[in-house]
Structure formats: structure tokens, C-alpha cells
Design a protein around this motif. Structure first.
Motif, PDB file in Angstrom:
ATOM      1  N   HIS B 101      38.107  76.917  14.586  1.00  0.00           N
ATOM      2  CA  HIS B 101      38.179  76.568  13.156  1.00  0.00           C
ATOM      3  C   HIS B 101      36.948  77.065  12.387  1.00  0.00           C
ATOM      4  O   HIS B 101      37.079  77.568  11.271  1.00  0.00           O
ATOM      5  CB  HIS B 101      38.364  75.054  12.990  1.00  0.00           C
ATOM      6  CG  HIS B 101      39.779  74.588  13.233  1.00  0.00           C
ATOM      7  ND1 HIS B 101      40.171  73.280  13.136  1.00  0.00           N
ATOM      8  CD2 HIS B 101      40.893  75.288  13.557  1.00  0.00           C
ATOM      9  CE1 HIS B 101      41.479  73.186  13.380  1.00  0.00           C
ATOM     10  NE2 HIS B 101      41.932  74.386  13.658  1.00  0.00           N
ATOM     11  N   ILE B 104      37.209  80.712  11.438  1.00  0.00           N
ATOM     12  CA  ILE B 104      38.045  80.971  10.248  1.00  0.00           C
ATOM     13  C   ILE B 104      37.208  80.712   8.994  1.00  0.00           C
ATOM     14  O   ILE B 104      37.142  81.541   8.088  1.00  0.00           O
ATOM     15  CB  ILE B 104      39.284  80.042  10.198  1.00  0.00           C
ATOM     16  CG1 ILE B 104      40.093  80.109  11.491  1.00  0.00           C
ATOM     17  CG2 ILE B 104      40.173  80.408   8.996  1.00  0.00           C
ATOM     18  CD1 ILE B 104      41.227  79.070  11.532  1.00  0.00           C
ATOM     19  N   MET B 105      36.570  79.544   8.954  1.00  0.00           N
ATOM     20  CA  MET B 105      35.815  79.138   7.752  1.00  0.00           C
ATOM     21  C   MET B 105      34.676  80.102   7.455  1.00  0.00           C
ATOM     22  O   MET B 105      34.387  80.408   6.301  1.00  0.00           O
ATOM     23  CB  MET B 105      35.213  77.748   7.956  1.00  0.00           C
ATOM     24  CG  MET B 105      36.250  76.663   8.123  1.00  0.00           C
ATOM     25  SD  MET B 105      35.460  75.037   8.379  1.00  0.00           S
ATOM     26  CE  MET B 105      36.550  74.371   9.633  1.00  0.00           C
ATOM     27  N   ILE B 127      44.586  77.979  13.091  1.00  0.00           N
ATOM     28  CA  ILE B 127      44.491  76.571  12.669  1.00  0.00           C
ATOM     29  C   ILE B 127      45.228  75.698  13.681  1.00  0.00           C
ATOM     30  O   ILE B 127      44.716  74.686  14.175  1.00  0.00           O
ATOM     31  CB  ILE B 127      45.096  76.378  11.261  1.00  0.00           C
ATOM     32  CG1 ILE B 127      44.250  77.105  10.215  1.00  0.00           C
ATOM     33  CG2 ILE B 127      45.190  74.899  10.912  1.00  0.00           C
ATOM     34  CD1 ILE B 127      44.849  77.087   8.815  1.00  0.00           C
ATOM     35  N   LEU B 128      46.442  76.149  14.019  1.00  0.00           N
ATOM     36  CA  LEU B 128      47.289  75.391  14.935  1.00  0.00           C
ATOM     37  C   LEU B 128      46.672  75.295  16.328  1.00  0.00           C
ATOM     38  O   LEU B 128      46.725  74.249  16.983  1.00  0.00           O
ATOM     39  CB  LEU B 128      48.647  76.108  15.012  1.00  0.00           C
ATOM     40  CG  LEU B 128      49.873  75.284  15.253  1.00  0.00           C
ATOM     41  CD1 LEU B 128      49.919  74.082  14.329  1.00  0.00           C
ATOM     42  CD2 LEU B 128      51.104  76.150  15.026  1.00  0.00           C
ATOM     43  N   ASP B 131      43.975  72.708  16.333  1.00  0.00           N
ATOM     44  CA  ASP B 131      44.574  71.364  16.348  1.00  0.00           C
ATOM     45  C   ASP B 131      45.082  71.016  17.746  1.00  0.00           C
ATOM     46  O   ASP B 131      44.933  69.882  18.215  1.00  0.00           O
ATOM     47  CB  ASP B 131      45.741  71.288  15.354  1.00  0.00           C
ATOM     48  CG  ASP B 131      45.280  71.366  13.903  1.00  0.00           C
ATOM     49  OD1 ASP B 131      44.056  71.312  13.654  1.00  0.00           O
ATOM     50  OD2 ASP B 131      46.142  71.484  13.019  1.00  0.00           O
TER      51      ASP B 131
END
Lengths: 346, 346
Positions: B101, B104-105, B127-128, B131
């Protein structure tokens, strides 16, 4: 119990919803505030604690449907509301986390008539806000000192894993030309079913009954979750724009592989073939084309299949509770809530 | 214990690392496989189970540093390795989720000399996958039947909440012209400290000792985590590109507010002012400019402050363990591992 009997119930304000709206907001607010800083603001926005300009609304929005089911399943099995509130809050927090992350993945810019979290605060903040809500969900559940907590946490974690799997299937379906209706139902069980199943299971898990009772309530909730999603899919095509707040045939415009479309495509009729051809063509659809697609889905039996399947899922849910010694008032409220959700127009 | 004594230790292969590499991979693999489908592939890629073409590597990459610390803190307090493996696996899974994550950010396209998950599989899948790894982390921990599990799950959840808070501060710092060095240390405690703190705490939590012993190990781990991040920040500016695999002054090129830069900016020297001016100007930096910025950071005392602070954090960590009746071999291995990480060149 027949579906007709299951769907009988009083149409007045539902006991579970009333309890959820009385018990959940203070708990949700106190955990959201514990996040601190900008994250508290962003997560609070998702839960409706703040408006689009960051001003406190004094409330928490959303239907609190999953907490309502958890509280009713608790009451039905002789549990105490206060024992089940942390689990109900945990599920509501995880539900909101998955909405935030799904909206990024699906590129959806609007939810509940407001910008989605990523549209309002950017993708990075939205990823982080979803993670923070997942963390809070596990924290509120795991911090509850009760013999059922350890196992409930494992159930919540498995639910989050299955949610991710369901969302993965959903994303994949959008790129496939045809989808098997059974696969579609499995995806729905993963995306919408498991979370309501978890709510019903944890609702019963803090009650004095045997462990297999909680598992039965989980399967009850999964079936109902699929049924509600099927109704959602009907509204996504045939819903009244004045009531749903979405354009006519919204799901067809977005070329979603919702249940009626999947069933229509799989039916092998001439209308199925026309539908497949038009779905495969890129470009925005005119109102006339949307109207034509809607007819084809109906002609190919997509609507009828979806309605029949929703009915079958509701029956399967209630069959699971047949013969159980449940609290009458709670059982009746569960039935009422089911009816309200199956016959809703938005 | 002085830092010099704390840093003494055998430079041979570390007991904790060896145990982590023997015990963790089978557990991590079996949980990743449980995800099924594409998610299993993507999460397995992050953990090094699959190469960039999706072929199995037969191993799990990464330093398994946090599991190594968990296992050593367990051994130091008289715990059994097998009791602490699920917690160690959980922390490694959460660590990888936060890497996915964060990449990505931060828009980072490369990690461990391979494309990051979002660069390889797209943002939605990344993202998935994050999670899913969070879900697995809680599932592996919560599924472990042990009296310490319920509380450990709450600790893990709080850790994930604090990680989100730390990442939020980090993102915010990038847009602020000056950052207070104490705030920077607090952010590091959140981003890198809490996860190592959690590893050390859960390592001790499954041991027969009193509960406050585990809390003490948590603070030990938080201090060490901050120290390791400070060393990372030194390498991000002065690291040898041939060893780190990153360009000279990589963090300066990206205008990161890493600890040496924060300290230099806050020092109020003429070099601080020059650095602030250049950091505020957009545009790519030439090699000569990077060299000049590097000098200014050093001239303003950024490097000296960071090294001194790292030393202070290591001392504070070991002070916490002073006087405790710990297993000698495990304590010595903890000291060795600390030394290796403080004196590493990549």
C-alpha cells in the motif's frame, strides 16, 4: 417455513435498526476519534460523521444494516445487546473500509449522494483510511474481553479474506465476455454474503447457544446477503431514477456484469446474442440504446431469473432457522427487516 | 549496558534469522495459497514466492527481520518457538501489506530490484492484495489457540492503526516546508518502530513471564525500529550505489524529508537556508546539485544528528532490558542482530 411466511411481519420501524441506531453511533464515533488527525476526519467523512466541508454532522449515516442483523440474531438466540455491540461495530467498520477501497478500484466517484472518499481526499488518503478502518474493526472486536472474542476475531479475519476474493472475482468478471451464473452467485456470496453472514454469526456467537448455532446463522446471513445483492442488481437496471438517485439503467450504461445481465447472456436466446454484441462495443450508450438493452435483458429472462433466485435465497435462509427455539419478537423483526429489504425501491 | 557493549556480538549467521528462515516460509506459503486465484499469485509475488513472470521461486524472499526479532525475544524470555511462529508470520504479512500500500501512495515503482506490486499488477490488484495480506495476518494470529492470542490480536490491530497514522504523517511531511525533528522521530516510531515493537512484544507475549515484560520488549523494539530507520535514511543519502542498488543521493533527488534533511533544515545554519531554498525549487536535480545538497545536509549537521540519534535510540532500547533475567544465548543473538543492522551498508 415458506417464503411467504418468512416475509410476513410488521411494517413498522424495525427493532434491530432502532437498536443499532441507538447503540452503534457512540461506539463508532469514539473509535474514529481515536485515530486522530486527518485520518479521523477522512474516516469520519465515510461514516457520515462529517459533511463534505469537514463539519460535524452530529450523527452517523448509513443504514447500519449489518449491526441491525447482528443485534437481532443476538436477541433471537438469547444474547445480550451489550455483548454484541463491539462485533457489530467491527463489521460496520470493515464494511466501510471495503466500500472505500472498492470505490477506488471501481473508479466510482459518488456514493450516498456525496463524493466518494478518494474523489474527495485523493487515492493515497483513501487507501490509508480503508486500512485504518480495518485496523479499528479488529481493535474494537479484539479489545472486548469475552470468551467468544478469540474465535470471533478469526471469523472476522476469514471474512475479510473472502471479501478480497469476492472483489477480485468481481473485477475479473468485468473483463470477461461471459460469466457463468453460478460463478456470479459465488462472487455475490463473497462480496455481499460473507459480511452479512459474519454479522449474523457474530450476533449469535455471544449467546449461550452451541457453536453450530452460530454457524447456522452465518449461512442464513450469507443467503440473505446474496438475495439483497440480487435486489440491488434489479434496481441498478429497473430502479426509478427519482428514488435511486442514479440515472435510468445505470448498471447497463457502465456495462456492469450484474446478475440480470449475466443470466441474460448465459440464456442462449437471440436477445442474449444481441446483448453480448452491444456489450462488447465500446462507446457511450444513448438513452434509446439503454432502453433497448433493458428490453433484451428482460426478453432473455435476466430479470425473471434474478427475482426467482432472490426468492430461492430467502427461502434457503429461512429454512436454516426452521425448528430452532428462537425469541419470537426477534425472529419476527428479522422477518420484517428481510421483507423491507427485498421489497425496497432504493 | 553501554551501547558499545550492546553492539558487541558474534558476526556469524544470526540465530534469530536462521530460525525465522527455517520456520516461517512453510507457514507463509500455506496461508498465501489459501487465498486462491490471482490474489495468491500477487501476494506470493510480493513475498518472493513467485518471480516477475509468475514462476515459483521455491522460496520466500525478504530479510524476515521482524520474525527473527519475535523468535529471539521469545527465546530470551523462555518461550517456545512454535508458540510464537503464528505471531511472527502475522507481523511479516502485515509488514508486506503495508509495503504494497505504501508503494502505491508513494508512487514507488521498484522494490528489492523488482517492479512493485502496483507497477506489475495495477493499482486495483495492489490495493486488494494489501487487504488480503492484512486479513491473512489477523487470521493466522487469531486461529492460534493459546491464552495469549486474544490480547495479541488487539495489540496487532493497534499496531496497524498506528502504522496508518505514521504513514499519514509521512505523506503530510512531504508537502510541508519544515518539519520538527521530534515530529520526525514520532513519525518514524509510527512507521517503522511500532511494527518491530509489535514483533518484540508478541515474541515475549507467548512466554511464561509477567505481562509488563512484553510491554517492555515492545518499547525495546520501537527504539530499535527508529534506530534502523535512521540508518536507512543515512544510506538513502550517503549509501554506495554499487551496494544499495539506488542512485547516489536517491532520497535527495526525490526531495524526501528524511531524518538528516529534517535535522539539517531545522538547524538554522546558512547551509540550512541554502538547502531549504533548493528543496523548494521544482525540477530534476543534476549530479552536481545532488553533490552540493549532500554537502549542505552534512554541513548543517544533519548526518551527525542522525547518527547520534540512532546511537541514543539503541542505548534506550538496551537500557530497557537491563537487569532482566534473560536467556544468555538469545540476548547475545539480539545484540549481534542489532549490530549487523546498525552497521549495514544496504
Amino acid at each position: 417455513m415458506s417464503t411467504a411466511t418468512a416475509l410476513a411481519g410488521r411494517p413498522d420501524a424495525n427493532l434491530g435498526v432502532l437498536r443499532a441506531r441507538a447503540l452503534l453511533p457512540p461506539v463508532l464515533r469514539s473509535w474514529i476519534e481515536r485515530l486522530g488527525g486527518e485520518l479521523s476526519q477522512i474516516c469520519g467523512y465515510q461514516l457520515g460523521m462529517y459533511d463534505v466541508d469537514g463539519r460535524p454532522t452530529g450523527t452517523v449515516s448509513g443504514k447500519l444494516l449489518r449491526p441491525a442483523f447482528a443485534l437481532l440474531c443476538s436477541a433471537a438466540t438469547g444474547g445480550r445487546s451489550e455483548d454484541v455491540v463491539p462485533a457489530a461495530a467491527a463489521i460496520e467498520l470493515l464494511h466501510n473500509a471495503s466500500l472505500i477501497h472498492d470505490d477506488i478500484m471501481d473508479g466510482d466517484r459518488e456514493r450516498r449522494h456525496r463524493p466518494t472518499v478518494w474523489a474527495r481526499y485523493g487515492v493515497a488518503s483513501a487507501i490509508l483510511a480503508g486500512d485504518a478502518l480495518i485496523a479499528l474493526g479488529f481493535e474494537v472486536l479484539a479489545s472486548h474481553r469475552h470468551p467468544a472474542t478469540a474465535h470471533s476475531t478469526a471469523v472476522l479475519a476469514r471474512t475479510l479474506r473472502l471479501l478480497a476474493r469476492g472483489q477480485e472475482s468481481d473485477l475479473r468478471f468485468e473483463t470477461e465476455s461471459t460469466v457463468d451464473p453460478d460463478e456470479c452467485l459465488a462472487m455475490m456470496a463473497g462480496k455481499t454474503g460473507v459480511l452479512l453472514g459474519c454479522a449474523c454469526r457474530l450476533g449469535a456467537a455471544y449467546s449461550p447457544g452451541p457453536p453450530d448455532l452460530a454457524e447456522r446463522f452465518e449461512r442464513f446471513g450469507v443467503h440473505l446477503g446474496v438475495a439483497f445483492q440480487l435486489v440491488d442488481d434489479i434496481l441498478g437496471i429497473w430502479g426509478d431514477p427519482a428514488v435511486t438517485g442514479k440515472p435510468v439503467g445505470a448498471d447497463l450504461r457502465a456495462r456492469k456484469k450484474s446478475a440480470p445481465v449475466v443470466a441474460a447472456l448465459a440464456a442462449g436466446t437471440p436477445a442474449s446474442a444481441r446483448l453480448a454484441d452491444r456489450y462488447a462495443c465500446p462507446g457511450e450508450l444513448t438513452d434509446a440504446e439503454v432502453a433497448r438493452l433493458t428490453e433484451w435483458v428482460e426478453e432473455a429472462g435476466g430479470r425473471a431469473w434474478t427475482l426467482a433466485e432472490a426468492d430461492r435465497q430467502v427461502s434457503a435462509a429461512w429454512d436454516l432457522l426452521e425448528g430452532l427455539d428462537l425469541d419470537d419478537q426477534a425472529r419476527s423483526s428479522l422477518a420484517t427487516l428481510t421483507t423491507q429489504l427485498m421489497t425496497r425501491d432504493h
